[in-house]
Design an enzyme around this catalytic site. Structure first.
Site, PDB file in Angstrom:
ATOM      1  N   GLU A  80      -5.433  83.277  67.043  1.00  0.00           N
ATOM      2  CA  GLU A  80      -4.235  83.201  67.764  1.00  0.00           C
ATOM      3  C   GLU A  80      -3.428  82.808  66.571  1.00  0.00           C
ATOM      4  OE1 GLU A  80      -3.809  81.714  71.305  1.00  0.00           O
ATOM      5  OE2 GLU A  80      -1.561  82.541  71.652  1.00  0.00           O
ATOM      6  N   ASP A  81      -3.365  81.836  66.061  1.00  0.00           N
ATOM      7  CA  ASP A  81      -2.309  81.095  65.311  1.00  0.00           C
ATOM      8  C   ASP A  81      -2.386  81.138  63.634  1.00  0.00           C
ATOM      9  OD1 ASP A  81      -1.041  80.488  67.535  1.00  0.00           O
ATOM     10  OD2 ASP A  81      -1.987  78.626  67.962  1.00  0.00           O
TER      11      ASP A  81
END
Ligand code: MN
Length: 719
Positions: A80-81
Site C-alpha cells: 500500500e505505501d
C-alpha cells in the site's frame, strides 16, 4: 508500553520462544525487504516508518504466531505505501505471505466513512478477507493496536473516526477471537478519544478510591487463598479493576455507581486441573450465597471462541456482589491470547478451513454478507453477530447451534435451514412441547416440528432475534402479503359490486371501464388495483363510485359521488374466519374475540383485516366503509386457544387466589396473567387473562367460578 524501539532480534527471539524449531530466515528476509521499501519514510511522529511494521510483527510474535504471520506483519504496509508489488512478495516470500498482505491491503484501502453504504462495503470486504484466511484479521488487529497506541499524534477528527471504527468493529472482533486482553486495550483507547470527559471521570473516581479498592482487593484475595489452602486446592488468586470501558458501560446501564466499588473489581482463580475448578466453585458457594442466574459454566459448554471458565457472582460479607472467574492455567492462556494460543504450535497451510469451521459466527457473517444486500440490514446483522452473548443448543442428532442470547425456537429453526424456519409449526425442548416464542437456554436439545404447508407468521417478527430469521420472515411476508392483498381486494371489490348487480368477472372481461378506472387512479394493472384495495389504500366504494359515474348522466355525479348500495336487501358476503394464522386476518387485541362471539371485520390500512367483537367500542369509533361482515367458520379446534381477560370480584379471604386458580385449572384453562387487589370495602378484585377454546368453554369457566361461594361476580372485560 515503554518507548523502546523494537529490533529484529526482539522479534526473532519472541518467535523462537514459542517455536523453537522455527526457521526464522523468512522473518529476516521480510525485515530487509520492509526496511528497503519504507526507507526514508517517516511516521507523523517523526519516527522512521519501519518502527510501525516492527511493532506489528512483534505483537504478532508475542501472540505466539509463527514465521508466516510475523513476516506478513513486517510486510503489511509495503504494497500500500511503497513501490513494492504483490508479485514481488509472492516471488520472495511465497503465496501465503502474499495472500495475507493482500487481504490486509484490501481492507486498508477502503474508506471508512459515516455513510452506511461505505461502511457496509468495508465490512463486506473485511468479512471476505478474514474468512479466506483469519491471519489477515490477526495482522489487521496488531496493526490497529499499534495505530491506536500512537493515535495521539493525529488530528482530533481522525482520532475520533479511527476510535469509532475500532470500538464498533475491531474490539468486538478481538473478543470474538477470544483475545480479551487486546479487546480491553482497544476499548479503553477508543473510549479515551471518543468520550474524553467520561474517561477522566472514571479515572479520577478510581483514583480517589484507590486505597479502599486496593485494601479490599488484598483482603479478599487473601481470604480466598486461605480458603483454597484449607481445602487443599493449589491455585492462584488475583483481583483486578475491570477495564474502563466496561465500567463505563455498566455505569450507563445504571447497573452500578462509582461508589459501589466492589462492582469495579473482578476476581480470578487459576488452578491446575478441571476438577479443581469445580471443587473451588463448591468451596466458594459454600461460603458465599450465589446470585441466582449468574453461574455460567463455560467449561462444560465452551464459548464459540474456545473460551473456557466458570463465572459466578456471589454476595460478599458486606452484602456486596463479587464476580469470580475460575479456570485452569491452560484455559487462562487461551482466554488471554484467544485464537492465537491455539495456532501457536501449528502454522501450517491446511489450517484455515478447519479452524474457520470452528468459528460458526464467521461462517454466519459470510452468509449474512451474501444475503443482505441492504447496507443497513448488513450493519445491523454484523453488529448482532459481533456481540457475543450467545447460547448453544443442540439438534436431536447432537449438532450444536450457536445463537445470540434471547434467540427463540424460531431462530433455531432458521439456523438449521430456511425451509425448516418457514415451515415450523412447533417445537420440543428437551422432549417437551413448548411455544415457538420460547427463548433458548444453554444446552437445550431442540426438535423442530415442521409441516410442508405451514408458512411464517408476522407475529414471529415480534420475538425473533437473529437477522437471518427476521430477513427470511420479511422476505416471505412481502411476497405473501401481495398475493393476499390481491385476494382480499378481489373479495372486497366483488362484494361491493354485487350490491349493484355487477360481477367483477364481467367487468374484467369487458375491460374498458376497469381500464379507465385503473388509469385514473394511476395503477399499473388489475392486480395492482386489487392489492391497493386489499391494503385499504383505496376503498371498494371509490371504484364502484367511479364506475357509476362513467355511465351516469353528469348531473347525478355531483349529487351522489359515492352512492350507497342499492337497497336490494341482499346480505353482503362476509369473511370466513378459518385460520387465524392467516396473514391478513387477525384478532383484535382490544376486545379479544373468541369463537362464538358475534364479530365484525375491520379493514386496516396496510395490515389486512382485524376481527373485532361486533359490540367493540373501538370498532364503533371507526369509519364504517372499512367494516366487513365476518363469521367464525371451523376456527378453533382442540388445541387452539384464545386469550380472554376476565374480572372476578370476591369477598377478601386469604388463599382465595389459590382457590380461583385451581377452579380455573379444573375448567381446563391456562392463566397467562393474574393480578389481585383489595378494595376499601374488603372486596377482592382479581383480573386474569385466560386461554379458552370458545364461548362455550368460557361459559363453563364462568360457571365453575360462580360456584365458589366467595365469588360475588364474574365478567368478561372489554379491553
Ligand atoms: Mn499499518
Amino acid at each position: 508500553m515503554a518507548n523502546r524501539i523494537i529490533r529484529l532480534q526482539d522479534i526473532v527471539e519472541e518467535v523462537q520462544k514459542h517455536h523453537p524449531e522455527a526457521d526464522t530466515d523468512l522473518i529476516e528476509k521480510a525485515y530487509i525487504f520492509s526496511a528497503k521499501a519504507h526507507e526514508g519514510q517517516l511516521r507523523l511522529s517523526g519516527e522512521p516508518y519501519l518502527s510501525h511494521p516492527l511493532e506489528v510483527a512483534y505483537h504478532l510474535a508475542k501472540m505466539g504466531l509463527g514465521p508466516v504471520t510475523v513476516s506478513s506483519g513486517l510486510l503489511h504496509d509495503t504494497v500500500e505505501d511503497s513501490a513494492a508489488t504483490l508479485d514481488e512478495l509472492d516471488e520472495y516470500f511465497g503465496e501465503e505471505v502474499a495472500d495475507v498482505v493482500n487481504g490486509v491491503t484490501k481492507i486498508g484501502q477502503l474508506v471508512f466513512g459515516d455513510r452506511q453504504t461505505q461502511q457496509a462495503e468495508y465490512i463486506r470486504k473485511m468479512i471476505l478477507s478474514m474468512s479466506h484466511d483469519i491471519r489477515v484479521l490477526l495482522v489487521k488487529l496488531a496493526d490497529r493496536a499499534h495505530n491506536m497506541r500512537t493515535l495521539g499524534i493525529m488530528e482530533p477528527a481522525r482520532q475520533k473516526r479511527t476510535s469509532r471504527e475500532t470500538l464498533d468493529i475491531y474490539a468486538p472482533l478481538a473478543g470474538r477471537l477470544g483475545m480479551f486482553r487486546l479487546k480491553a486495550e482497544l476499548e479503553d483507547l477508543s473510549f479515551f478519544y471518543l468520550e474524553p470527559e467520561a474517561y477522566q471521570q472514571i479515572r479520577e473516581g478510581l483514583f480517589r478510591k484507590k486505597g479502599a479498592l486496593e485494601k479490599y482487593n488484598q483482603d479478599m484475595c487473601q481470604f480466598l487463598r486461605d480458603q483454597l489452602a484449607e481445602h487443599h486446592i493449589k491455585g492462584e488468586v488475583n483481583g483486578r479493576v475491570k477495564n474502563f470501558y466496561s465500567i463505563y458501560r455498566k455505569l450507563q446501564a445504571q447497573q452500578i455507581t462509582l461508589d459501589e466499588l466492589y462492582d469495579l473489581l473482578a476476581f480470578r482463580i487459576i488452578v491446575d486441573a478441571v476438577h479443581d475448578c469445580y471443587e473451588t466453585l463448591g468451596v466458594i458457594h459454600a461460603i458465599f450465597r450465589p446470585v441466582p442466574g449468574r453461574l455460567k459454566d463455560y467449561i462444560g459448554m465452551p464459548k464459540g471462541n474456545m473460551y473456557q471458565s466458570i463465572h459466578t457472582t456471589v454476595i460478599g460479607q458486606g452484602g456486596e456482589r463479587l464476580e469470580i472467574q475460575i479456570r485452569t492455567r491452560e484455559m487462562h492462556r487461551v482466554a488471554e491470547e484467544g485464537i492465537a494460543a491455539h495456532w501457536s504450535y501449528k502454522e501450517r497451510r491446511a489450517y484455515h478451513e478447519k479452524d474457520a469451521k470452528r468459528f460458526t459466527w464467521l461462517k454466519q457473517m459470510v452468509d449474512l454478507q451474501k444475503e443482505l444486500k441492504n447496507p443497513q440490514e448488513l450493519l445491523e446483522g454484523v453488529r448482532l453477530e459481533l456481540y457475543p452473548d450467545e447460547v448453544y443448543a443442540f439438534t436431536p442428532t447432537g449438532d450444536v447451534k450457536e445463537l445470540p442470547r434471547g434467540a427463540t425456537l424460531v431462530d433455531f429453526a432458521y439456523a438449521i435451514h430456511s425451509e425448516v424456519g418457514d415451515q415450523c409449526t412447533g417445537a420440543k425442548v428437551n422432549g417437551r412441547m413448548v411455544p415457538l416464542r420460547t427463548e433458548l437456554a444453554n444446552g437445550d436439545t431442540v426438535e423442530i416440528i415442521t409441516s410442508p404447508h405451514h408458512t411464517p407468521s408476522r407475529d414471529w417478527l415480534q420475538f425473533v432475534k437473529t437477522t437471518k430469521a427476521r430477513h427470511k420472515i420479511r422476505q416471505w411476508l412481502k411476497v405473501a402479503e401481495r398475493e393476499q392483498s390481491v385476494a382480499l381486494g378481489k373479495e372486497l371489490l366483488e362484494r361491493e359490486l354485487r350490491k349493484s348487480g355487477v360481477s367483477l368477472q364481467k367487468l374484467v372481461k369487458e375491460g374498458d371501464d376497469l381500464k379507465q378506472i385503473i388509469q385514473d387512479l394511476s395503477f399499473v394493472g388489475v392486480d395492482d388495483l386489487l392489492a391497493a384495495i386489499g391494503h385499504g389504500k383505496v376503498s371498494p366504494g371509490q371504484v364502484t363510485g367511479r364506475l357509476s359515474r362513467l355511465h351516469a348522466p353528469a348531473v347525478e355525479e355531483e349529487v351522489l359521488p359515492e352512492a350507497p348500495a342499492k337497497r336490494g336487501k341482499e346480505e353482503p358476503a362476509g369473511l370466513k374466519i378459518k385460520d387465524l394464522d392467516d396473514l391478513l386476518m387477525r384478532l383484535a387485541n382490544c376486545c379479544q374475540p373468541i369463537p362464538g362471539d358475534p364479530v365484525m371485520g375491520y379493514i386496516t390500512r396496510g395490515k389486512g383485516v382485524t376481527i373485532h367483537r361486533a359490540d367493540c367500542p373501538y370498532l364503533a369509533s371507526t369509519e364504517t366503509f372499512r367494516h366487513i361482515p365476518a363469521e367464525w367458520d371451523g376456527a378453533g379446534g382442540p388445541q387452539k386457544r384464545y386469550p380472554v381477560k376476565i374480572q372476578v370480584i370476591t369477598v377478601d379471604k386469604p388463599g382465595l387466589l389459590a382457590d380461583i386458580t385451581s377452579a380455573l385449572k379444573i375448567a381446563d384453562v391456562n392463566v397467562t396473567k393474574a393480578s389481585v387487589e383489595t378494595t376499601a370495602e374488603n372486596k377482592g378484585v382479581a383480573q386474569f387473562t385466560i386461554q379458552v377454546a370458545d364461548q362455550q368453554h368460557l361459559e363453563k369457566v364462568f360457571g365453575a367460578l360462580k360456584r365458589l361461594k366467595e365469588v360475588i361476580s364474574v365478567r368478561r372485560m372489554t379491553g
